[in-house]
Design an enzyme around this catalytic site. Structure first.
Site, mmCIF file in Angstrom:
data_model
loop_
_atom_site.group_PDB
_atom_site.id
_atom_site.type_symbol
_atom_site.label_atom_id
_atom_site.label_comp_id
_atom_site.label_asym_id
_atom_site.label_seq_id
_atom_site.Cartn_x
_atom_site.Cartn_y
_atom_site.Cartn_z
ATOM 1 N N GLY A 1 51.847 15.598 58.516
ATOM 2 C CA GLY A 1 52.269 14.226 58.850
ATOM 3 C C GLY A 1 52.368 13.470 58.057
ATOM 4 C CG ASP B 1 43.222 13.972 68.174
ATOM 5 O OD1 ASP B 1 43.130 13.126 69.127
ATOM 6 O OD2 ASP B 1 43.030 15.379 68.591
HETATM 7 P P1 IMP Z 1 40.702 15.346 64.011
HETATM 8 O O1 IMP Z 1 40.520 15.726 62.881
HETATM 9 O O2 IMP Z 1 40.598 15.863 65.570
HETATM 10 O O3 IMP Z 1 40.941 13.643 63.680
HETATM 11 O O4 IMP Z 1 42.355 16.146 63.268
HETATM 12 C C1 IMP Z 1 43.404 14.853 63.195
HETATM 13 C C2 IMP Z 1 44.854 15.330 63.112
HETATM 14 O O5 IMP Z 1 44.329 16.297 63.721
HETATM 15 C C3 IMP Z 1 46.133 14.998 62.679
HETATM 16 O O6 IMP Z 1 46.172 14.756 61.097
HETATM 17 C C4 IMP Z 1 47.112 16.016 63.366
HETATM 18 O O7 IMP Z 1 47.798 16.443 62.345
HETATM 19 C C5 IMP Z 1 46.359 16.693 64.593
HETATM 20 N N1 IMP Z 1 46.375 15.872 65.925
HETATM 21 C C6 IMP Z 1 46.117 14.898 66.793
HETATM 22 N N2 IMP Z 1 46.824 13.981 67.522
HETATM 23 C C7 IMP Z 1 48.011 14.882 67.022
HETATM 24 C C8 IMP Z 1 49.019 14.211 68.604
HETATM 25 O O8 IMP Z 1 49.175 13.713 69.666
HETATM 26 N N3 IMP Z 1 50.004 15.179 67.399
HETATM 27 C C9 IMP Z 1 50.216 15.543 66.707
HETATM 28 N N4 IMP Z 1 48.998 15.883 65.917
HETATM 29 C C10 IMP Z 1 47.868 15.674 65.347
HETATM 30 MG MG MG Z 2 47.170 15.432 60.076
#
Ligand code: IMP
Ligand code: MG
Length: 185
Positions: free
Chosen positions: A53, A112
């Site tokens: 990403g 996120d």
């Molecule tokens: P976390 O561990 O919940 O912070 O997840 C982070 C990862 O989830 C990011 O690196 C993204 O790959 C994915 N992610 C979270 N939200 C989105 C979104 O709105 N669109 C696309 N990918 C997302």
């Molecule tokens: Mg990611």
């Protein structure tokens, strides 16, 4: 070749609402690059991109940083049901070199829940870098389950939109959209 595939821009025009335009992204990335240039003056900087990403963001950010730097990449994946992370994170690929004594700047698309970055920050700390900071294009504070300090942040997303484009995907698609959009329901 042969089968009909709709142009990405045409499908986006039907289904996507622009959240951060190309120009908005360009201007903000330039500001982040200038800030990083000032902060890291005189230090040996390694940009650590989180695949996949961060790729478009990192390519633009790196060119906005007026310092000699190196780039490395790692891949992370969290077991989960698709849109919700389980917090159980694993490496799908690792850095190509030792980062001992280096100043690391992690480049991520979106924080996120924060669980992925918590895992990565803890892991990188064991490798004895000189410093570790985080640069994320986006943050969704409404969804955070752990507090992650983001040293350089592009934009804060209000609420809980699922966004795509400029590296962000849905089921692997939309990463090459030149802006960040949200799917219209
Ligand atoms: P976390 O561990 O919940 O912070 O997840 C982070 C990862 O989830 C990011 O690196 C993204 O790959 C994915 N992610 C979270 N939200 C989105 C979104 O709105 N669109 C696309 N990918 C997302
Ligand atoms: Mg990611």
């Amino acid at each position: 070749m042969g089968e009909m595939v709709t142009r990405l821009s045409e499908e986006a025009a039907r289904t996507m609402k622009v959240l951060y335009s190309e120009e908005t992204l360009r201007n903000r990335v330039r500001e982040l690059g200038e800030q990083i240039t000032r902060d890291y003056d005189g230090r040996e900087l390694v940009l650590v991109g989180v695949l996949k990403g961060s790729v478009p963001f990192m390519a633009d950010l790196a060119r906005s940083i007026d310092l000699p730097l190196t780039m490395d990449f790692l891949g992370l994946s969290s077991y989960g049901d698709g849109t919700e992370t389980s917090g159980v994170v694993r490496f799908t690929s690792d850095l190509s070199q030792s980062v001992e004594g280096k100043h690391l700047l992690i480049v991520e698309d979106v924080v996120d829940s924060g669980l992925t970055m918590k895992f990565l920050l803890e892991n990188l700390a064991t490798r004895r870098p000189a410093s570790v900071r985080l640069c994320s294009l986006l943050h969704k504070p409404a969804r955070s389950r752990v507090q992650i300090p983001i040293d350089y942040l592009g934009f804060t997303l209000e609420g809980d939109p699922f966004v795509v484009g400029y590296g962000l995907d849905h089921a692997g698609k939309w990463r090459n959209l030149p802006y960040v959009g949200v799917v219209q329901h």
